[in-house]
Write a protein that holds these residues in place. Structure first.
Motif, mmCIF file in Angstrom:
data_model
loop_
_atom_site.group_PDB
_atom_site.id
_atom_site.type_symbol
_atom_site.label_atom_id
_atom_site.label_comp_id
_atom_site.label_asym_id
_atom_site.label_seq_id
_atom_site.Cartn_x
_atom_site.Cartn_y
_atom_site.Cartn_z
ATOM 1 N N THR A 1 -24.606 -23.031 16.804
ATOM 2 C CA THR A 1 -26.021 -23.368 16.666
ATOM 3 C C THR A 1 -26.413 -23.201 15.210
ATOM 4 O O THR A 1 -26.282 -22.117 14.638
ATOM 5 C CB THR A 1 -26.899 -22.453 17.539
ATOM 6 O OG1 THR A 1 -26.551 -22.631 18.915
ATOM 7 C CG2 THR A 1 -28.372 -22.774 17.349
ATOM 8 N N ALA B 1 -25.819 -27.604 18.300
ATOM 9 C CA ALA B 1 -27.270 -27.605 18.472
ATOM 10 C C ALA B 1 -27.916 -27.150 17.169
ATOM 11 O O ALA B 1 -27.290 -26.467 16.349
ATOM 12 C CB ALA B 1 -27.686 -26.666 19.611
ATOM 13 N N GLU C 1 -31.563 -25.357 15.728
ATOM 14 C CA GLU C 1 -32.843 -24.708 15.967
ATOM 15 C C GLU C 1 -33.645 -24.698 14.667
ATOM 16 O O GLU C 1 -33.103 -24.351 13.613
ATOM 17 C CB GLU C 1 -32.651 -23.278 16.473
ATOM 18 C CG GLU C 1 -32.054 -23.183 17.860
ATOM 19 C CD GLU C 1 -33.016 -23.626 18.954
ATOM 20 O OE1 GLU C 1 -34.242 -23.679 18.673
ATOM 21 O OE2 GLU C 1 -32.543 -23.927 20.061
#
Length: 388
Positions: A53, A73, A75
């Motif tokens: 992430t 991913a 964030e």
């Protein structure tokens, strides 16, 4: 398929056990993220079962969505001093403005992920190390200046170091040896968007990016225009790119170049600045024969895609951001060490000395003829590699 590993840029320590969730902290723009990709590939190779992430910015999320790579991913970082500046009411604001409420929400959410390893790959750690420690990861790894808070495993931060190598060293501290990184690949939908962009009547496609975040890294627009015109006369199709803030600059380069060309070559040069999203830009760069640019994020993206580049650099930026090889990448370098206006020593950068306040270009002395010849040389190499 296993990717061949090398011993590493620096020490390769023991791997951490039972790693399934990895966080990587990196703020900044496109170029800042591109520096990380070799290290991200190395971490993914060392921990293939782990999800990576990226704690980053909107442009990082756009790149991860548009290409096939090691990031699982992204964030969004909250506004935090020394980690991420952000817009407020359409304006940019500085290091001393923070959104503390958003930070608390962010850290609570990240702690719930129970990351096994958190990498700090954002500067020397004065602000980013305390930020990283608030994630609550089992293990922490990153860079550190002498006055920064220590992590579990630390690499001394020395400003003048090749940035991709710096982060490969950090990856090595977590047991991830350097590997031969595969090139990024644009997703098929973006490749389809760029299908037919090539002019079959031209011998090559040269993509030009005349912008740079720091004005001191910008080659003059008139030089880019002269180079574009020279390449068009040699048979190249020349497309000038940039984001929406660079539309006027790109259009200036295109218009000045076209005025230098005979009627039959004028359609070979045009601006596409502001017309492409990041995925389409990546697809265009992957189709290019060569990219010509100052030291900028799009040049780094082209390199990551495997496209040959000709880069126009200030010498200090070559140390931090220049490509290693010369078979596919050429560097034209300015050796200026003093501000052209006030004489301040511009080699003292980062936090060691304040900006003198002048944004005069440091790379004006690089000759157009030399740059054009580099592009022509790499064009021959690129076409040979592509079987054309």
């Amino acid at each position: 398929m296993d990717v061949p590993a090398s011993p590493g840029i620096g020490p390769v320590l023991a791997k951490f056990s039972n790693v399934t969730r990895i966080a990587v902290l990196r703020g900044g723009g496109l170029g800042d993220l591109m520096y990380l990709y070799p290290a991200l590939h190395a971490v993914k190779n060392a921990y293939p079962a782990a999800a990576i992430t990226l704690l980053g910015t909107p442009i990082h999320a756009a790149l991860a969505a548009a290409t096939e790579g090691p990031v699982d991913a992204v964030e969004m970082l909250p506004v935090a001093r020394g980690v991420h500046d952000g817009p407020r009411n359409g304006e940019r604001f500085g290091d001393d403005a923070e959104d503390l409420a958003a930070q608390e929400v962010f850290f609570e959410s990240m702690r719930s992920r129970e990351f096994d390893v958190a990498f700090q790959m954002h500067g020397g750690g004065r602000f980013s190390n305390p930020f990283l420690l608030r994630l609550g990861a089992r293990h922490t790894v990153g860079t550190r200046t002498k006055d920064a808070e220590p992590l579990e495993r630390n690499l001394d931060y020395v400003y003048y170091q090749n940035e991709p190598d710096r982060w490969l060293e950090v990856a090595g501290l977590a047991g991830a040896p350097s590997i031969i990184s595969p090139p990024l690949r644009p997703r098929p939908e973006h490749q389809q968007n760029m299908a037919g962009i090539r002019d079959p009547q031209r011998t090559s496609l040269v993509v030009v990016h005349p912008g740079a975040t720091d004005p001191r890294r910008r080659w003059p627009a008139s030089y880019f225009a002269e180079a574009a015109a020279g390449l068009a006369r040699e048979g190249a199709q020349v497309l000038i790119v940039g984001d929406h803030t660079e539309k006027a600059l790109a259009q200036e380069v295109a218009e000045v170049a076209v005025r230098q060309l005979p009627e039959g070559d004028r359609n070979a040069v045009r601006s596409m600045a502001g017309e492409l999203d990041l995925g389409d830009l990546a697809a265009l760069l992957s189709e290019a024969t060569v990219m010509l640019a100052s030291d900028s994020g799009p040049r780094h993206l082209a390199q990551a895609l495997g496209t040959p580049t000709v880069g126009i650099f200030w010498v200090g930026n070559v140390l931090n951001a220049g490509p290693r090889g010369r078979g596919l990448h050429r560097v034209r370098m300015s050796w200026v060490t003093e501000c052209p206006r006030c004489g301040a020593d511009v080699t003292q950068v980062g936090w060691t000395a304040p900006h003198c306040g002048h944004d005069d270009t440091l790379i004006e002395g690089i000759a157009v003829a030399d740059v054009v010849q580099d592009v022509l040389d790499l064009t021959a190499t690129s076409l040979l590699l592509r079987g054309k």
